[in-house]
Design a protein around this motif. Structure first.
Motif, PDB file in Angstrom:
ATOM      1  N   LEU A  51      58.661  10.523 -35.898  1.00 38.22           N
ATOM      2  CA  LEU A  51      59.328   9.504 -36.710  1.00 38.22           C
ATOM      3  C   LEU A  51      58.289   8.552 -37.323  1.00 38.22           C
ATOM      4  CD1 LEU A  51      62.424   9.121 -37.190  1.00 38.22           C
ATOM      5  CD2 LEU A  51      62.217   7.061 -35.805  1.00 38.22           C
ATOM      6  N   GLY A  52      57.256   8.242 -36.539  1.00 35.91           N
ATOM      7  CA  GLY A  52      56.175   7.387 -37.037  1.00 35.91           C
ATOM      8  C   GLY A  52      55.444   8.022 -38.215  1.00 35.91           C
ATOM      9  N   VAL A  53      55.249   9.325 -38.146  1.00 36.11           N
ATOM     10  CA  VAL A  53      54.595  10.040 -39.254  1.00 36.11           C
ATOM     11  C   VAL A  53      55.491   9.987 -40.492  1.00 36.11           C
ATOM     12  CG1 VAL A  53      53.857  12.313 -40.087  1.00 36.11           C
ATOM     13  CG2 VAL A  53      53.229  11.561 -37.776  1.00 36.11           C
ATOM     14  N   LEU A  54      56.789  10.206 -40.300  1.00 41.43           N
ATOM     15  CA  LEU A  54      57.726  10.188 -41.432  1.00 41.43           C
ATOM     16  C   LEU A  54      57.815   8.791 -42.043  1.00 41.43           C
ATOM     17  CD1 LEU A  54      60.653  12.334 -39.952  1.00 41.43           C
ATOM     18  CD2 LEU A  54      58.782  13.080 -41.424  1.00 41.43           C
ATOM     19  N   ALA A  55      57.657   7.765 -41.204  1.00 41.82           N
ATOM     20  CA  ALA A  55      57.753   6.384 -41.691  1.00 41.82           C
ATOM     21  C   ALA A  55      56.490   5.950 -42.420  1.00 41.82           C
ATOM     22  CB  ALA A  55      58.024   5.438 -40.516  1.00 41.82           C
ATOM     23  N   GLY A  56      55.402   6.696 -42.211  1.00 43.05           N
ATOM     24  CA  GLY A  56      54.139   6.303 -42.821  1.00 43.05           C
ATOM     25  C   GLY A  56      53.315   5.406 -41.915  1.00 43.05           C
ATOM     26  N   ASP A  57      53.740   5.247 -40.654  1.00 44.44           N
ATOM     27  CA  ASP A  57      52.987   4.421 -39.715  1.00 44.44           C
ATOM     28  C   ASP A  57      51.738   5.143 -39.225  1.00 44.44           C
ATOM     29  OD1 ASP A  57      55.086   2.678 -39.934  1.00 44.44           O
ATOM     30  OD2 ASP A  57      56.047   3.329 -38.069  1.00 44.44           O
ATOM     31  N   LEU A  58      51.864   6.445 -39.080  1.00 47.00           N
ATOM     32  CA  LEU A  58      50.775   7.252 -38.541  1.00 47.00           C
ATOM     33  C   LEU A  58      50.361   8.277 -39.574  1.00 47.00           C
ATOM     34  CD1 LEU A  58      52.210   8.359 -35.081  1.00 47.00           C
ATOM     35  CD2 LEU A  58      50.301   6.817 -35.451  1.00 47.00           C
ATOM     36  N   GLU A  59      49.070   8.465 -39.684  1.00 42.20           N
ATOM     37  CA  GLU A  59      48.615   9.529 -40.560  1.00 42.20           C
ATOM     38  C   GLU A  59      48.405  10.766 -39.709  1.00 42.20           C
ATOM     39  OE1 GLU A  59      45.185  10.048 -43.792  1.00 42.20           O
ATOM     40  OE2 GLU A  59      45.785   7.981 -43.386  1.00 42.20           O
ATOM     41  N   PRO A  60      49.058  11.879 -40.051  1.00 42.00           N
ATOM     42  CA  PRO A  60      48.887  13.073 -39.226  1.00 42.00           C
ATOM     43  C   PRO A  60      47.475  13.650 -39.395  1.00 42.00           C
ATOM     44  CG  PRO A  60      50.203  13.567 -41.164  1.00 42.00           C
ATOM     45  CD  PRO A  60      49.979  12.091 -41.167  1.00 42.00           C
ATOM     46  N   ASP A  61      47.013  14.367 -38.368  1.00 43.22           N
ATOM     47  CA  ASP A  61      45.682  14.963 -38.474  1.00 43.22           C
ATOM     48  C   ASP A  61      45.684  16.143 -39.421  1.00 43.22           C
ATOM     49  OD1 ASP A  61      43.937  13.501 -36.415  1.00 43.22           O
ATOM     50  OD2 ASP A  61      45.849  13.793 -35.415  1.00 43.22           O
ATOM     51  N   SER A  62      46.826  16.804 -39.543  1.00 46.88           N
ATOM     52  CA  SER A  62      46.963  17.800 -40.601  1.00 46.88           C
ATOM     53  C   SER A  62      48.422  17.875 -41.004  1.00 46.88           C
ATOM     54  CB  SER A  62      46.448  19.158 -40.125  1.00 46.88           C
ATOM     55  OG  SER A  62      47.291  19.634 -39.095  1.00 46.88           O
ATOM     56  N   GLY A  63      48.661  18.482 -42.157  1.00 44.23           N
ATOM     57  CA  GLY A  63      50.027  18.579 -42.664  1.00 44.23           C
ATOM     58  C   GLY A  63      50.293  17.520 -43.713  1.00 44.23           C
ATOM     59  N   SER A  64      51.459  17.631 -44.350  1.00 46.41           N
ATOM     60  CA  SER A  64      51.758  16.710 -45.451  1.00 46.41           C
ATOM     61  C   SER A  64      53.173  16.162 -45.331  1.00 46.41           C
ATOM     62  CB  SER A  64      51.627  17.448 -46.786  1.00 46.41           C
ATOM     63  OG  SER A  64      52.627  18.439 -46.865  1.00 46.41           O
ATOM     64  N   VAL A  65      53.354  14.952 -45.854  1.00 50.29           N
ATOM     65  CA  VAL A  65      54.689  14.355 -45.922  1.00 50.29           C
ATOM     66  C   VAL A  65      54.961  13.997 -47.378  1.00 50.29           C
ATOM     67  CG1 VAL A  65      56.193  12.497 -45.131  1.00 50.29           C
ATOM     68  CG2 VAL A  65      54.403  13.373 -43.620  1.00 50.29           C
ATOM     69  N   ASP A 186      77.675  10.205 -45.462  1.00 44.03           N
ATOM     70  CA  ASP A 186      78.703  10.826 -46.305  1.00 44.03           C
ATOM     71  C   ASP A 186      78.716  10.241 -47.717  1.00 44.03           C
ATOM     72  OD1 ASP A 186      79.354  12.436 -44.224  1.00 44.03           O
ATOM     73  OD2 ASP A 186      81.012  11.195 -43.505  1.00 44.03           O
ATOM     74  N   GLU A 187      78.202   9.000 -47.842  1.00 47.96           N
ATOM     75  CA  GLU A 187      78.100   8.406 -49.176  1.00 47.96           C
ATOM     76  C   GLU A 187      76.844   8.858 -49.908  1.00 47.96           C
ATOM     77  OE1 GLU A 187      78.254   4.213 -48.438  1.00 47.96           O
ATOM     78  OE2 GLU A 187      80.180   4.437 -47.400  1.00 47.96           O
ATOM     79  N   GLY A 188      76.021   9.648 -49.250  1.00 50.51           N
ATOM     80  CA  GLY A 188      74.860  10.199 -49.955  1.00 50.51           C
ATOM     81  C   GLY A 188      73.505   9.785 -49.420  1.00 50.51           C
ATOM     82  N   ARG A 189      73.489   8.904 -48.413  1.00 54.18           N
ATOM     83  CA  ARG A 189      72.179   8.533 -47.883  1.00 54.18           C
ATOM     84  C   ARG A 189      71.648   9.618 -46.954  1.00 54.18           C
ATOM     85  NH1 ARG A 189      71.267   2.565 -48.827  1.00 54.18           N
ATOM     86  NH2 ARG A 189      73.350   1.809 -49.220  1.00 54.18           N
ATOM     87  N   THR A 190      70.367   9.505 -46.650  1.00 53.83           N
ATOM     88  CA  THR A 190      69.714  10.459 -45.775  1.00 53.83           C
ATOM     89  C   THR A 190      69.288   9.729 -44.510  1.00 53.83           C
ATOM     90  OG1 THR A 190      68.852  11.524 -47.746  1.00 53.83           O
ATOM     91  CG2 THR A 190      67.828  12.132 -45.647  1.00 53.83           C
ATOM     92  N   VAL A 191      69.660  10.285 -43.363  1.00 53.37           N
ATOM     93  CA  VAL A 191      69.279   9.648 -42.102  1.00 53.37           C
ATOM     94  C   VAL A 191      68.536  10.652 -41.234  1.00 53.37           C
ATOM     95  CG1 VAL A 191      70.111   8.592 -39.951  1.00 53.37           C
ATOM     96  CG2 VAL A 191      71.210   8.014 -42.123  1.00 53.37           C
ATOM     97  N   ILE A 192      67.392  10.240 -40.725  1.00 52.95           N
ATOM     98  CA  ILE A 192      66.710  11.017 -39.694  1.00 52.95           C
ATOM     99  C   ILE A 192      66.640  10.115 -38.473  1.00 52.95           C
ATOM    100  CG2 ILE A 192      64.587  12.187 -38.999  1.00 52.95           C
ATOM    101  CD1 ILE A 192      64.015  12.752 -41.922  1.00 52.95           C
ATOM    102  N   ALA A 193      67.155  10.611 -37.354  1.00 51.48           N
ATOM    103  CA  ALA A 193      67.233   9.749 -36.178  1.00 51.48           C
ATOM    104  C   ALA A 193      66.765  10.482 -34.932  1.00 51.48           C
ATOM    105  CB  ALA A 193      68.665   9.258 -35.986  1.00 51.48           C
ATOM    106  N   VAL A 194      66.083   9.739 -34.082  1.00 50.26           N
ATOM    107  CA  VAL A 194      65.738  10.244 -32.760  1.00 50.26           C
ATOM    108  C   VAL A 194      66.879   9.885 -31.816  1.00 50.26           C
ATOM    109  CG1 VAL A 194      64.198   9.893 -30.786  1.00 50.26           C
ATOM    110  CG2 VAL A 194      63.249  10.059 -33.097  1.00 50.26           C
ATOM    111  N   PHE A 195      67.346  10.855 -31.040  1.00 49.24           N
ATOM    112  CA  PHE A 195      68.390  10.560 -30.049  1.00 49.24           C
ATOM    113  C   PHE A 195      67.972  11.056 -28.678  1.00 49.24           C
ATOM    114  CE2 PHE A 195      71.031  11.023 -33.946  1.00 49.24           C
ATOM    115  CZ  PHE A 195      71.594   9.763 -33.957  1.00 49.24           C
ATOM    116  N   HIS A 196      68.383  10.323 -27.673  1.00 49.33           N
ATOM    117  CA  HIS A 196      68.278  10.842 -26.309  1.00 49.33           C
ATOM    118  C   HIS A 196      69.587  11.515 -25.925  1.00 49.33           C
ATOM    119  CE1 HIS A 196      64.772  10.586 -23.936  1.00 49.33           C
ATOM    120  NE2 HIS A 196      64.480   9.358 -24.345  1.00 49.33           N
ATOM    121  N   ASP A 197      70.667  10.938 -26.451  1.00 51.66           N
ATOM    122  CA  ASP A 197      71.997  11.426 -26.076  1.00 51.66           C
ATOM    123  C   ASP A 197      72.356  12.650 -26.913  1.00 51.66           C
ATOM    124  OD1 ASP A 197      74.706  11.836 -25.676  1.00 51.66           O
ATOM    125  OD2 ASP A 197      75.071   9.687 -25.338  1.00 51.66           O
ATOM    126  N   LEU A 198      72.387  13.797 -26.260  1.00 52.45           N
ATOM    127  CA  LEU A 198      72.638  15.057 -26.977  1.00 52.45           C
ATOM    128  C   LEU A 198      74.050  15.090 -27.550  1.00 52.45           C
ATOM    129  CD1 LEU A 198      70.919  17.378 -24.370  1.00 52.45           C
ATOM    130  CD2 LEU A 198      70.019  16.735 -26.608  1.00 52.45           C
TER     131      LEU A 198
END
Lengths: 260, 344
Positions: A51-65, A186-198
């Protein structure tokens, strides 16, 4: 704004290495408009790092966002703030700011003319308008979570990144918050979320990706992906997935019997 | 439910302005030699020019002693209070203050080094050294007190203690090396006083104070957002690292120029923002301007007390503010410990 054809966010072959430890290994993920993608996995699987990589907080050692067609490194702070909002697990706010002031912080450094409308509608949506004049610090943890959610909603971005948004909520508050998140999707936004609760992921996500030791071990629609055998192997405990009736999704529970 | 018992900022601004005017008039007329209000007006409208023969004692005292001292008190008090607000905002902690975390100590060391090197004859020599010392101390404190992107308050205070001890030692060393004339000036710097207020000092501090306070108001919104913590502030679009450097430079500028003119005056930057946060709430837009006003009032009152309490002897101003400020600091510390959430 992103065109409807390309994903809102797309990351490919993300690896993050800390010292000798590989936190993430070749993880790929994308999310479209109107989609809720859940990142799942046991403690230490690398969910928050991803999630940190997707947010731009962390720069990955390889790969692209990529956000739309633009690489994340091309965006400065302000452009990032217009592209994605991030809900951390818990926000401690120093100094006695009111609920309304905290939600308004979502509007960032430059306040404009339509900001008040966005703040009002975010507060209304999360049902915190009535507590606008209360101090954020005097609220219960559950109320603080709602106010924080209103704050990132006030940021008015296409993409919302949520780190365990339901972790501190009771089952009623959890359901309420997730319904709001679902309606945003449902209105069109995009959500990426970390969950513990399956079970939250099972009920609300369009897609899930399962991480284990930094590797992506499964992904797809929750009902197909969150199977008893996959979960039992990832969580190293026997887990049952039980179908209750036709209306609700199956529920995930740890098995009373120990793993064979 | 409403937790907000806040006053209207406009009313507070008007009240503080009126209070400032009253305190200024009192400070101008009170002292070893009393100048009545009508006489004040008379010498004020006579202007600073000296017309031989017609000049009264009041005229000389007003233009050469009282007025520069009052203006310097206003400028220094406003600078210290605004520096306190900015520092508390960027450190995310109400205990940060130029003197307690060692900025004033660093600036005093800079000034004292300049004096012992004989640089006081060079224009702005002392001020430049004070600025370098103060900014350096700010940077050290900030660098050392941050753990995982958060300011650790215990380390912050401990770093302040260490820097203050070091500056005390260096000033002591300077006293050891210095000749008798220099010792007098050095002592002045470590105790803090408005007793050496001159128009020259006013002319040096005033432009820096205006620049520093004006610049700090540009950061009022950003400082509010810093309350979210570094990460979340960045997420809403604040370039945190850059803001931090800029605001620390402003604190260095304000605190150092104040110290360069008057020596270490502690706790003004702590008490003033705290009182105003209780009255107005934490938003920096209101807090900055009101702190400038209340900082000026508090410093003027403290100086008035310093020169009248034991008249004709004069108490060092820094000693007086510390006598009032230190117990307040302890009370604040205790109050904060009882509500854990305020630590960060």
């Amino acid at each position: 704004m992103t065109s409807t054809t390309s994903p809102v966010i797309k990351c490919e072959n993300i690896s993050v290495i800390r010292g000798s430890a590989t936190i993430l290994q070749q993880v790929s993920l994308h999310a479209n408009r109107g989609e809720l993608v859940a990142i799942l996995g046991p403690n230490g699987a690398g969910k928050s790092t991803l999630l940190g990589v997707l947010a731009g907080d962390l720069e990955p050692d390889s790969g692209s966002v990529h956000f739309g067609n633009r690489q994340i490194s091309q965006l400065d702070n302000r452009e990032l703030a217009r592209t994605r909002a991030v809900l951390p697990q818990r926000v401690n706010i120093s100094f006695p700011y009111s609920v309304e002031e905290v939600v308004e912080m979502g509007r960032g450094p430059k306040l404009g003319a339509d900001d008040q409308n966005l703040v009002e509608s975010a507060m209304l949506r999360l049902d915190v308008s009535a507590m606008r004049n209360r101090l954020y610090r005097s609220l219960s943890i559950g109320e603080q979570a709602r106010v924080s959610m209103a704050r990132i909603l006030a940021q008015d971005t296409q993409l919302l990144l949520l780190d365990e948004p339901t972790a501190v909520l009771d089952i009623g508050q959890q359901e309420k918050l997730m319904r709001i998140v679902r309606s945003l999707v449902d209105e069109g936004r995009t959500v990426i979320a970390v969950f513990h609760d399956l079970n939250v992921a099972m009920s609300f996500a369009d897609r899930v990706i399962l991480l284990q030791n930094g590797k992506q071990v499964a992904s797809g629609a929750p009902r197909e992906t969150l199977t008893a055998s996959t979960l039992s192997s990832i969580y190293e405990h026997r887990i049952d997935v039980i179908k209750v009736n036709d209306d609700t999704g199956p529920i995930v529970i740890p098995s009373p019997r120990s793993r064979d | 439910m409403n937790d907000l018992r806040r006053l209207n900022p406009k009313i507070v601004a008007v009240a503080l302005t009126i209070a400032l005017i009253i305190v200024v008039i009192n400070a101008l007329s009170t002292g070893a030699y009393t100048i009545s209000f009508t006489e004040l007006l008379k010498v004020l409208f006579q202007g600073p020019a000296t017309n031989s023969g017609t000049d009264s004692v009041s005229h000389a005292i007003f233009w050469n002693v009282r007025l520069p001292r009052v203006i310097l008190a206003i400028v220094v008090g406003a600078s210290l209070a605004v520096a306190g607000v900015v520092m508390q905002g960027v450190f995310r902690n109400p205990l940060a203050e130029p003197a307690t975390v060692g900025v004033s100590g660093g600036a005093a060391v800079g000034a004292v080094i300049a004096i012992t090197l004989g640089l006081s004859r060079i224009t702005l020599g002392v001020q430049v050294f004070a600025f370098i010392g103060g900014t350096l101390a700010t940077a050290v404190v900030y660098g050392l007190s941050r753990v995982d992107g958060k300011t650790d308050i215990v380390t912050l205070i401990l770093t302040g203690i260490a820097i203050n001890a070091l500056s005390g030692a260096l000033i002591g060393l300077a006293v050891f090396i210095a000749d008798d004339d220099q010792i007098r000036t050095v002592t002045f710097w470590s105790l803090g006083s408005l007793g050496l207020a001159t128009w020259r000092a006013v002319a040096m501090v005033l432009p820096l104070a205006i620049v520093g306070i004006a610049l700090s108001t540009k950061f009022s919104r950003t400082l509010d957002l810093m309350a979210l913590g570094d990460r979340s502030a960045e997420h809403v679009g604040v370039p945190v690292e850059r803001v931090r450097l800029q605001t620390i430079a402003i604190v260095g500028l304000l605190a150092s120029s104040a110290v360069a003119a008057t020596g270490i005056i502690a706790f003004v930057g702590l008490i003033v923002p705290h009182i105003l946060r209780l009255v107005l709430g934490p938003k920096h837009r209101d807090l900055l301007w009101s702190s400038a006003l209340l900082g000026a009032i508090v410093t003027l009152l403290a100086d008035l007390a310093a020169r009248t309490l034991l008249s004709p002897a004069e108490l060092p101003l820094g000693v007086l503010t510390a006598l009032i400020g230190a117990p307040f600091f302890l009370w604040l510390l205790r109050k904060m410990r009882s509500s854990e959430s305020t630590w960060t």
